[in-house]
Write a protein that holds these residues in place. Structure first.
Motif, short mmCIF file in Angstrom:
data_model
loop_
_atom_site.label_atom_id
_atom_site.label_comp_id
_atom_site.label_asym_id
_atom_site.label_seq_id
_atom_site.Cartn_x
_atom_site.Cartn_y
_atom_site.Cartn_z
N SER A 186 -73.65 32.69 -26.23
CA SER A 186 -74.35 31.72 -25.21
C SER A 186 -74.76 30.61 -26.01
CB SER A 186 -75.47 32.79 -24.69
OG SER A 186 -76.53 33.01 -25.51
N HIS A 217 -78.68 36.06 -20.65
CA HIS A 217 -78.35 35.44 -19.71
C HIS A 217 -79.33 35.16 -18.58
CE1 HIS A 217 -75.03 34.59 -16.66
NE2 HIS A 217 -75.64 35.50 -16.07
N ASP A 269 -80.03 45.49 -16.78
CA ASP A 269 -79.34 45.96 -18.00
C ASP A 269 -78.46 46.91 -17.92
OD1 ASP A 269 -80.90 43.73 -19.19
OD2 ASP A 269 -82.43 45.39 -19.77
N CYS A 326 -77.84 40.52 -21.92
CA CYS A 326 -78.12 40.32 -20.48
C CYS A 326 -79.52 39.64 -20.32
CB CYS A 326 -78.22 41.74 -19.92
SG CYS A 326 -76.55 42.48 -19.43
N GLU A 333 -67.88 42.25 -22.74
CA GLU A 333 -68.56 41.07 -22.06
C GLU A 333 -68.09 40.83 -20.41
OE1 GLU A 333 -68.77 37.44 -25.56
OE2 GLU A 333 -66.84 37.96 -24.89
N LYS A 334 -67.00 41.11 -20.28
CA LYS A 334 -66.14 40.93 -18.95
C LYS A 334 -66.89 42.36 -17.95
CE LYS A 334 -61.93 41.03 -16.31
NZ LYS A 334 -60.47 41.07 -16.34
N ILE A 335 -66.92 43.32 -18.44
CA ILE A 335 -67.25 44.60 -17.54
C ILE A 335 -68.92 44.34 -17.15
CG2 ILE A 335 -67.94 47.00 -17.49
CD1 ILE A 335 -64.95 47.10 -18.72
N PHE A 336 -69.49 43.85 -18.37
CA PHE A 336 -71.06 44.07 -18.08
C PHE A 336 -71.51 42.63 -18.00
CE2 PHE A 336 -70.29 47.74 -20.71
CZ PHE A 336 -70.98 48.71 -20.11
N ARG A 337 -70.64 41.79 -17.96
CA ARG A 337 -71.16 40.29 -17.14
C ARG A 337 -72.17 39.55 -18.26
NH1 ARG A 337 -71.04 41.56 -10.85
NH2 ARG A 337 -68.94 41.78 -10.82
N VAL A 338 -71.73 39.38 -19.49
CA VAL A 338 -72.55 38.73 -20.54
C VAL A 338 -71.70 37.83 -21.39
CG1 VAL A 338 -73.94 40.92 -20.65
CG2 VAL A 338 -72.20 40.64 -22.25
N ASP A 339 -72.35 37.12 -22.04
CA ASP A 339 -71.53 36.08 -22.88
C ASP A 339 -72.38 36.35 -24.36
OD1 ASP A 339 -70.20 34.28 -24.30
OD2 ASP A 339 -70.95 32.60 -22.91
N GLU A 361 -64.51 41.70 -26.05
CA GLU A 361 -64.03 40.92 -24.71
C GLU A 361 -64.40 41.44 -23.29
OE1 GLU A 361 -60.45 39.45 -26.06
OE2 GLU A 361 -61.21 37.85 -27.26
#
Length: 123
Positions: free
Chosen positions: A57, A119, A2, A116, A48-54, A45
């Protein structure tokens, strides 16, 4: 893993170019930092990219993660309606005025943590 609140604060500071001392858990993205419209979408956006989340979902929707009700949005639009013509037409057609919920850095952090966790459940 997290993201920590301090990581989110640094991310918002770098994105907004605001002084680091002015970004904390209660800082509002729109009212305090002026992040609105397309800039708000770009912030989401980038997060989402930096913390690798969507945030969209299969388990939860964007609205669920940010606790948005019907007709609630995170950012104002950047459109200009000087005479209120668009709002008048919406009123005539019975379209309610959108409710803008100003997102705080702390709320963004909680949404990132939740995304997170979703995910991890999907993996």
């Amino acid at each position: 893993m997290d993201p920590s609140l301090s990581q989110v604060i640094i991310f918002v500071h770098q994105f907004s170019k605001a002084p680091l001392a002015s970004v904390h858990e209660q800082t509002l993205l729109e009212a305090d930092l002026g992040i609105t419209g397309d800039d708000g979408v770009e912030l989401i956006e980038a997060a989402e990219k930096i913390f690798r989340v969507d945030f969209c979902s299969t388990e939860q929707s964007f609205s669920t993660i940010f606790s948005l009700k019907e007709n609630e949005y995170l950012f104002n639009s950047e459109g200009l309606d000087l005479l209120g013509i668009c709002r008048l037409f919406d009123w005539i057609r019975g379209i309610p005025r959108p409710v803008i919920r100003d997102l705080s850095v702390g709320q963004l952090h909680r949404a990132l943590v939740e995304a997170c966790n979703v995910h991890l459940l999907e993996a």
